[in-house]
Motif scaffolding. Structure first.
Motif, PDB file in Angstrom:
ATOM      1  N   GLU A 141      17.104  18.410   5.642  1.00 63.35           N
ATOM      2  CA  GLU A 141      15.950  18.450   6.386  1.00 63.35           C
ATOM      3  C   GLU A 141      15.161  19.744   6.261  1.00 63.35           C
ATOM      4  O   GLU A 141      15.779  20.959   6.336  1.00 63.35           O
ATOM      5  N   ASN A 142      13.719  19.821   5.915  1.00 64.53           N
ATOM      6  CA  ASN A 142      13.101  21.075   5.694  1.00 64.53           C
ATOM      7  C   ASN A 142      14.075  21.862   4.779  1.00 64.53           C
ATOM      8  O   ASN A 142      13.963  22.895   5.061  1.00 64.53           O
ATOM      9  N   PRO A 143      14.218  21.540   3.448  1.00 64.23           N
ATOM     10  CA  PRO A 143      14.819  22.618   2.611  1.00 64.23           C
ATOM     11  C   PRO A 143      14.091  23.675   2.029  1.00 64.23           C
ATOM     12  O   PRO A 143      12.953  23.509   1.811  1.00 64.23           O
ATOM     13  N   LYS A 144      14.755  24.658   1.783  1.00 66.70           N
ATOM     14  CA  LYS A 144      14.260  25.665   1.444  1.00 66.70           C
ATOM     15  C   LYS A 144      14.782  26.354   0.148  1.00 66.70           C
ATOM     16  O   LYS A 144      16.179  26.307  -0.096  1.00 66.70           O
ATOM     17  N   ILE A 145      14.049  26.499  -0.966  1.00 70.17           N
ATOM     18  CA  ILE A 145      14.395  27.195  -2.280  1.00 70.17           C
ATOM     19  C   ILE A 145      14.183  28.546  -2.693  1.00 70.17           C
ATOM     20  O   ILE A 145      12.783  28.959  -2.337  1.00 70.17           O
ATOM     21  N   LEU A 146      14.927  29.491  -2.907  1.00 69.49           N
ATOM     22  CA  LEU A 146      14.493  30.675  -3.529  1.00 69.49           C
ATOM     23  C   LEU A 146      14.256  30.597  -5.075  1.00 69.49           C
ATOM     24  O   LEU A 146      14.781  30.049  -5.556  1.00 69.49           O
ATOM     25  N   VAL A 147      12.933  31.057  -5.389  1.00 68.53           N
ATOM     26  CA  VAL A 147      12.536  30.788  -6.745  1.00 68.53           C
ATOM     27  C   VAL A 147      12.474  32.142  -7.518  1.00 68.53           C
ATOM     28  O   VAL A 147      11.712  33.055  -6.807  1.00 68.53           O
ATOM     29  N   THR A 150      10.258  33.742  -8.817  1.00 66.95           N
ATOM     30  CA  THR A 150       8.830  34.179  -9.517  1.00 66.95           C
ATOM     31  C   THR A 150       8.143  35.057  -8.296  1.00 66.95           C
ATOM     32  O   THR A 150       8.798  35.384  -7.311  1.00 66.95           O
ATOM     33  N   PHE A 151       7.029  35.032  -8.171  1.00 67.09           N
ATOM     34  CA  PHE A 151       6.278  36.005  -7.391  1.00 67.09           C
ATOM     35  C   PHE A 151       5.045  35.307  -6.863  1.00 67.09           C
ATOM     36  O   PHE A 151       4.352  34.204  -7.758  1.00 67.09           O
ATOM     37  N   ASP A 152       4.357  35.331  -5.702  1.00 68.24           N
ATOM     38  CA  ASP A 152       3.316  34.674  -5.095  1.00 68.24           C
ATOM     39  C   ASP A 152       1.984  34.712  -6.106  1.00 68.24           C
ATOM     40  O   ASP A 152       1.328  33.930  -6.360  1.00 68.24           O
ATOM     41  N   ASP A 153       1.664  35.758  -6.565  1.00 73.09           N
ATOM     42  CA  ASP A 153       0.415  35.873  -7.588  1.00 73.09           C
ATOM     43  C   ASP A 153       0.502  35.286  -8.650  1.00 73.09           C
ATOM     44  O   ASP A 153      -0.427  34.609  -8.922  1.00 73.09           O
ATOM     45  N   LEU A 154       1.572  35.019  -9.238  1.00 69.37           N
ATOM     46  CA  LEU A 154       1.831  34.412 -10.313  1.00 69.37           C
ATOM     47  C   LEU A 154       1.736  32.839 -10.162  1.00 69.37           C
ATOM     48  O   LEU A 154       1.257  32.075 -11.291  1.00 69.37           O
ATOM     49  N   LYS A 155       2.359  32.395  -9.380  1.00 66.49           N
ATOM     50  CA  LYS A 155       2.381  30.914  -9.131  1.00 66.49           C
ATOM     51  C   LYS A 155       2.152  30.445  -7.646  1.00 66.49           C
ATOM     52  O   LYS A 155       2.884  29.770  -6.993  1.00 66.49           O
ATOM     53  N   PHE A 156       0.836  30.859  -7.248  1.00 70.21           N
ATOM     54  CA  PHE A 156       0.944  30.696  -5.640  1.00 70.21           C
ATOM     55  C   PHE A 156       0.630  29.110  -5.389  1.00 70.21           C
ATOM     56  O   PHE A 156       1.161  28.888  -4.656  1.00 70.21           O
ATOM     57  N   ASP A 157      -0.110  28.486  -6.254  1.00 69.98           N
ATOM     58  CA  ASP A 157      -0.120  26.761  -5.835  1.00 69.98           C
ATOM     59  C   ASP A 157       0.900  26.251  -6.169  1.00 69.98           C
ATOM     60  O   ASP A 157       1.131  25.390  -5.156  1.00 69.98           O
ATOM     61  N   ALA A 158       1.488  26.391  -7.177  1.00 64.17           N
ATOM     62  CA  ALA A 158       2.765  25.826  -7.472  1.00 64.17           C
ATOM     63  C   ALA A 158       4.062  26.000  -6.627  1.00 64.17           C
ATOM     64  O   ALA A 158       4.759  25.024  -6.292  1.00 64.17           O
ATOM     65  N   LEU A 159       3.911  27.205  -5.896  1.00 65.98           N
ATOM     66  CA  LEU A 159       4.893  27.404  -4.795  1.00 65.98           C
ATOM     67  C   LEU A 159       4.981  26.396  -3.594  1.00 65.98           C
ATOM     68  O   LEU A 159       5.612  26.268  -2.772  1.00 65.98           O
ATOM     69  N   ARG A 160       3.482  26.050  -3.452  1.00 69.19           N
ATOM     70  CA  ARG A 160       3.104  25.339  -2.202  1.00 69.19           C
ATOM     71  C   ARG A 160       2.695  23.982  -2.332  1.00 69.19           C
ATOM     72  O   ARG A 160       2.253  23.446  -1.334  1.00 69.19           O
ATOM     73  N   ILE A 161       3.198  23.521  -3.517  1.00 68.82           N
ATOM     74  CA  ILE A 161       2.439  21.997  -3.784  1.00 68.82           C
ATOM     75  C   ILE A 161       3.408  21.027  -3.187  1.00 68.82           C
ATOM     76  O   ILE A 161       2.957  19.912  -2.770  1.00 68.82           O
ATOM     77  N   LEU A 162       4.630  21.203  -3.193  1.00 71.91           N
ATOM     78  CA  LEU A 162       5.625  20.162  -2.466  1.00 71.91           C
ATOM     79  C   LEU A 162       5.496  20.442  -0.943  1.00 71.91           C
ATOM     80  O   LEU A 162       5.807  21.274  -0.385  1.00 71.91           O
TER      81      LEU A 162
END
Length: 279
Positions: free
Chosen positions: A59-65, A67-79
Motif C-alpha cells: 500500500e502506497n509503496p515508495k521507491i528510491l531511484v 536519478t535526480f529531479d531536474d533530469l527526470k521530473f515528469d517520469a518520477l511522478r508519472i505513476l
C-alpha cells in the motif's frame, strides 16, 4: 501497440503509442529484451514481473531511484500509485568539489593512462567504453578501431582484458594514436538491454550526445563512428551545444547531491519518515 498487416504486400506495420512520461519511442529505442526472442532474456521479464507483483502487494509503496529531479521530473511522478524518490546520482561526496577524484571498481592492469591523460589538452580525448557485461562482436570492434584511426583524435578505449588482442587487426596503429585500458567500462554505443533507451534519452531528450546509426546486420560502420566523433568533438555549432548541455547536466547533478539539493533533501525526508514509522 497495434499491429496492422497489409494483405497484398504482407508488410507488418507496428504502431507505438506515446507512453506517459516518455518521449515517442520506436522499436530501436526499447530495451532489447522487449523484442528479442531469446530465451536468455527471460530473466529480465521475470525480474520486472516480480517487482511489479511486489509493488502491487504493498500500500502506497515508495521507491528510491538513482536519478535526480531536474533530469527526470515528469517520469518520477508519472505513476499515481507509486512514489518514486530521486536520490541520485550515487557518487562519492568528494566528487562534488573535487573533479580529480578517481576510483577503480576492478583492478586495472596498467595505470599509466593517467600520466598520458595529464599531458593532453582538456576536453581533447575521446572516451570509448561498453557496458560491464556487453560482448562486442569482432566486426564491431574492428569498425570502432578503424573509425578512431580515421578521425585521428587521441582516445582512451576501455575494454575487458583480452578483447583488443583477440578482435582487432589495427591494434598496433591504434596504440600510436591513443591508449587502451582494461577495467570497468562506460557505455559509449548502445548494444543491448537498457542501453538503447538510454541512447534515445541522451540524443533526443537530454541532448548531451549523439547516437550512432546502425547499418545492415546491426553493424555500425567506421565512417559512422567518424561522423559522430566529429560532431561531438568538433568546433561546429552542434558540438558546442552538446558540450554545453553535458556541462549543464553535470552541474545540476552535483547541485542535487549537495546539502540543500533535491536528492539530499529527498533522502533525508525519506529517512526521517522511515525512522518515525518504525518508532
Amino acid at each position: 501497440m497495434e499491429n496492422l498487416k497489409n494483405e497484398k504486400s504482407h508488410v507488418l506495420i507496428v504502431i507505438f503509442p506515446e507512453l506517459p512520461g516518455l518521449p515517442p519511442l520506436s522499436p530501436i529505442d526499447f530495451p532489447s529484451f522487449v523484442f528479442d526472442d531469446v530465451e536468455c532474456n527471460n530473466w529480465a521479464a521475470e525480474s520486472i514481473k516480480r517487482q511489479i507483483d511486489i509493488l502491487n502487494s504493498e500500500e502506497n509503496p515508495k521507491i528510491l531511484v538513482n536519478t535526480f529531479d531536474d533530469l527526470k521530473f515528469d517520469a518520477l511522478r508519472i505513476l499515481k500509485n507509486v512514489t518514486m524518490i530521486g536520490i541520485g546520482p550515487s557518487i562519492p561526496s568528494i566528487f562534488l568539489d573535487d573533479n580529480s577524484f578517481q576510483a577503480d571498481m576492478i583492478e586495472i592492469s596498467s595505470k599509466n593512462y593517467m600520466n598520458w591523460l595529464d599531458i593532453m589538452t582538456k576536453g581533447s580525448v575521446i572516451y570509448v567504453a561498453f557496458g560491464s557485461y556487453t560482448e562486442a562482436s569482432s566486426q564491431l570492434m574492428e569498425e570502432i578501431g578503424q573509425g578512431l584511426l580515421k578521425c585521428g583524435r587521441p582516445f582512451l578505449w576501455v575494454t575487458r582484458e583480452g578483447q583488443i588482442e583477440e578482435k582487432l587487426t589495427c591494434k598496433d596503429e591504434l596504440e600510436k594514436q591513443g591508449n587502451i585500458a582494461s577495467g570497468v567500462p562506460i557505455v559509449a554505443c548502445p548494444i543491448w538491454n537498457d542501453q538503447l533507451c538510454n541512447a534515445k534519452l541522451v540524443q533526443d531528450v537530454w541532448k548531451n550526445g549523439v547516437r550512432v546509426n546502425t547499418g545492415d546486420g546491426g553493424i555500425v560502420e567506421r565512417d559512422e563512428f567518424d561522423r559522430c566523433i566529429e560532431i561531438v568533438m568538433g568546433s561546429g555549432e552542434e558540438g558546442g551545444k552538446l558540450r554545453k548541455n553535458a556541462k549543464k547536466w553535470s552541474d545540476l547533478a552535483k547541485e542535487a547531491m549537495k546539502k540543500s539539493g533535491s536528492s539530499a533533501v529527498n533522502l533525508k525526508t525519506y529517512a526521517n519518515e522511515f525512522l518515525l514509522a518504525g518508532s
